[in-house]
Write an enzyme that holds these catalytic residues in place. Structure first.
Site, PDB file in Angstrom:
ATOM      1  N   TRP A   1       0.555  13.818   3.590  1.00  0.00           N
ATOM      2  CA  TRP A   1       0.022  13.147   4.774  1.00  0.00           C
ATOM      3  C   TRP A   1       1.128  12.800   5.768  1.00  0.00           C
ATOM      4  CZ3 TRP A   1      -1.709  12.307  -0.206  1.00  0.00           C
ATOM      5  CH2 TRP A   1      -3.048  12.627  -0.441  1.00  0.00           C
TER       6      TRP A   1
ATOM      7  N   HIS B   1       1.153   5.365  -2.072  1.00  0.00           N
ATOM      8  CA  HIS B   1       0.622   6.356  -3.031  1.00  0.00           C
ATOM      9  C   HIS B   1       1.821   6.958  -3.746  1.00  0.00           C
ATOM     10  CE1 HIS B   1      -3.527   6.561  -1.234  1.00  0.00           C
ATOM     11  NE2 HIS B   1      -2.863   6.005  -0.241  1.00  0.00           N
TER      12      HIS B   1
ATOM     13  N   GLU C   1     -11.158   4.857   7.210  1.00  0.00           N
ATOM     14  CA  GLU C   1      -9.915   5.469   7.711  1.00  0.00           C
ATOM     15  C   GLU C   1     -10.292   6.738   8.474  1.00  0.00           C
ATOM     16  OE1 GLU C   1      -7.100   6.988   4.860  1.00  0.00           O
ATOM     17  OE2 GLU C   1      -5.448   6.865   6.294  1.00  0.00           O
TER      18      GLU C   1
ATOM     19  N   ASP D   1       2.297   3.344   2.989  1.00  0.00           N
ATOM     20  CA  ASP D   1       1.261   4.324   2.636  1.00  0.00           C
ATOM     21  C   ASP D   1       1.858   5.575   1.995  1.00  0.00           C
ATOM     22  OD1 ASP D   1      -1.393   5.096   2.361  1.00  0.00           O
ATOM     23  OD2 ASP D   1      -1.628   5.784   4.433  1.00  0.00           O
TER      24      ASP D   1
ATOM     25  N   HIS E   1       0.838  -1.214   0.000  1.00  0.00           N
ATOM     26  CA  HIS E   1       0.000   0.000   0.000  1.00  0.00           C
ATOM     27  C   HIS E   1       0.867   1.256   0.000  1.00  0.00           C
ATOM     28  CE1 HIS E   1      -3.995   1.940   1.106  1.00  0.00           C
ATOM     29  NE2 HIS E   1      -3.142   2.937   1.101  1.00  0.00           N
TER      30      HIS E   1
ATOM     31  N   HIS F   1      -9.873   2.040   0.377  1.00  0.00           N
ATOM     32  CA  HIS F   1      -9.574   2.790   1.603  1.00  0.00           C
ATOM     33  C   HIS F   1     -10.869   2.762   2.415  1.00  0.00           C
ATOM     34  CE1 HIS F   1      -6.007   4.154  -0.446  1.00  0.00           C
ATOM     35  NE2 HIS F   1      -5.644   4.908   0.574  1.00  0.00           N
TER      36      HIS F   1
ATOM     37  N   GLN G   1      -9.723   9.599  -4.807  1.00  0.00           N
ATOM     38  CA  GLN G   1      -9.389  10.240  -3.526  1.00  0.00           C
ATOM     39  C   GLN G   1     -10.516  11.140  -2.995  1.00  0.00           C
ATOM     40  OE1 GLN G   1      -6.129  10.672  -1.213  1.00  0.00           O
ATOM     41  NE2 GLN G   1      -8.168  10.873  -0.329  1.00  0.00           N
TER      42      GLN G   1
HETATM   43  N1  17E Z   1      -5.265   9.328   0.942  1.00  0.00           N
HETATM   44  C1  17E Z   1      -6.084   8.796   1.890  1.00  0.00           C
HETATM   45  O1  17E Z   1      -7.316   8.856   1.733  1.00  0.00           O
HETATM   46  N2  17E Z   1      -5.551   8.210   2.969  1.00  0.00           N
HETATM   47  C2  17E Z   1      -4.247   8.143   3.142  1.00  0.00           C
HETATM   48  N3  17E Z   1      -3.749   7.557   4.233  1.00  0.00           N
HETATM   49  C3  17E Z   1      -3.377   8.710   2.175  1.00  0.00           C
HETATM   50  C4  17E Z   1      -3.920   9.289   1.077  1.00  0.00           C
HETATM   51  C5  17E Z   1      -1.901   8.659   2.366  1.00  0.00           C
HETATM   52 FE   FE2 Z   2      -3.647   4.981   1.575  1.00  0.00          FE
END
Ligand code: 17E
Ligand code: FE2
Length: 444
Positions: free
Chosen positions: A319, A63, A217, A313, A61, A214, A156
């Protein structure tokens, strides 16, 4: 009779071995022989005494489209997921194909230098030109001789937050993304979140792709999209092709619900990815004390026999300003943050950055489902690490001395030397940490 190999590794310790050193011979991309001693010649005959022979690291995982953009156009002051999404929203307006490719290649090289040979990257597809996706699909081909890359189309900003996003997600699959992603907890409403999960499963079926969402989160205990994902996977009987990433809200569910959910998860057989470096820092930001740590129930999922892998990540992005691509940092953090400190638990965390990652990616060979990845007949994708056991590798954050991909030598590293200059007579003089153990690796 003397056999000839492309590569022979001499007197290393196999990850799943019995503790005795072995010679391992590689020919035509395959592990062709493992024995206490091989009578053999080879193009590369490497003495690796004292080192571990391990399957490669798997970054399940990351980005890559946002990697190496930390501070652009500004730093994340609150440390939250939401500010990160805002900053990335500004930054992504100025993406070009070349700049994304360049940063992704730089990040992949960093990862490869730490023994990563497989990477699953998310590519933001909630951006009208699909620049990030096109660049990462291109990179996937560019690096295929030294890295296996999977690209997940990741909306996203949500699938239903903007009228064009649903079509962009589908376009990404037509362009060749390996999998379809989503972000149900970030959709405008709970109903949109549920609808997004159903849409993701429909697209995956229509285009025959993997799923990596995702999911939840957030610290909100009301965020319950994981049950929707697991139910869809169960009904379609495709759990092995489905991954729930992050699932941090699972750490905030009360146990009464968590126990019921765990039963469904066990039936669904979906994969999980935890990203401890990032979620330790993004989550808990609205808490005072006690502060939640915001990492999914890694230990309990593992105890239930579910497949859990660990990801980085982020590598220096909106982030998370740190990150170097080294999965040993991730495993080390998981051991602490998930209370995985028992001996078997520490080794389980090693599996979570190696073979479990392969399973998440759907790339664990059928023949290795029950056995070792390091036996005769398996593809010669492996590492030599500068410590004799997985425990020591994690403890020392041991460096990768050799990386072999597709039977070819990808990298070699010189042993690290340490020269003391202490005043006491016992420690006077010089010593090389590895001079006895690393044989001819000192002179690549
Ligand atoms: N985008 C997201 O939704 N969650 C994350 N942890 C990252 C990007 C890094
Ligand atoms: Fe992520």
């Amino acid at each position: 009779m003397t056999e000839h190999f492309d590569i022979v590794l001499r007197q290393g310790h196999l990850l799943d071995g019995d503790g005795h050193p072995v010679d391992l011979g590689i020919r035509d991309g395959v592990i062709t022989a493992i024995a206490p001693r091989l009578e053999a010649t080879a193009e590369h005959d490497l003495d690796i005494q004292g080192c571990l022979i391990s399957p490669p690291f798997v970054e399940s995982h990351i980005h890559l489209d946002s990697a190496l953009t930390a501070g652009e156009p500004r730093w994340n002051q609150s440390g939250t997921l939401f500010e990160g999404i805002q900053i990335w929203g500004e930054r992504k307006r100025s993406l070009t194909l070349d700049s994304v490719k360049q940063r992704a290649l730089e990040a992949l090289k960093l990862q490869a230098s730490h023994g990563v040979q497989y990477v699953r990257t998310h590519a933001d597809v909630s951006e009208p030109s699909l620049t990030a996706l096109k660049a990462l699909l291109d990179v996937r081909e560019t690096v295929q001789d030294w890295m296996t890359v999977q690209v997940i189309a990741f909306p996203q900003d949500g699938i239903y937050s903007n009228v064009q996003n649903e079509a962009l997600l589908e376009e990404a699959l037509k362009l060749g993304a390996d999998g379809v992603g989503g972000i149900p907890h970030y959709e405008l409403t709970r109903e949109d979140g549920v609808r997004s999960v159903h849409r993701i499963f429909a697209l995956a079926q229509q285009y025959d792709r993997l799923i990596d969402i995702h999911c939840d989160e957030i610290d909100d205990p009301q965020s319950r999209f994981l049950e929707v994902v697991a139910a869809c996977a169960l009904r379609q009987a495709i759990g092995h092709r489905v991954t729930a990433s992050h699932t941090t809200a699972f750490a905030s569910y009360d146990n009464a619900y968590a126990v019921k959910l765990m039963g469904l998860l066990r039936r669904s057989r979906i994969n999980f990815i935890a990203n401890p470096l990032i979620n330790l820092t993004l989550q808990g930001r609205a808490d005072s004390y006690p502060k939640r740590r915001g990492i999914t129930r890694v230990k309990e999922l593992w105890q239930q026999g579910l497949n859990v892998s660990l990801g980085h990540d982020c590598i220096q992005d909106p982030w998370y300003s740190l990150g170097n691509g080294n999965l040993l940092d991730v495993a080390h953090m998981a051991i602490h943050a998930c209370h995985m400190t028992g001996q078997a638990e520490i080794l389980a965390c090693y599996d979570m950055v190696t073979r479990n990652g392969l399973q998440t990616l759907g790339l664990l060979p059928e023949t290795a489902q029950r056995g070792s990845l390091l036996c005769q007949g398996q593809p010669a994708n492996l590492l030599v690490l500068e410590a004799p056991t997985a425990f020591d590798v994690i403890k020392n954050r041991a460096v990768v001395m050799v990386s072999i991909y597709g039977g070819r030598l990808l990298l070699r590293r010189k042993p690290r030397a340490l020269y003391w200059s202490l005043p006491s007579p016992e420690t006077h003089g010089t010593s090389d940490e590895n001079d006895k153990s690393l044989g001819n690796l000192s002179d690549p």
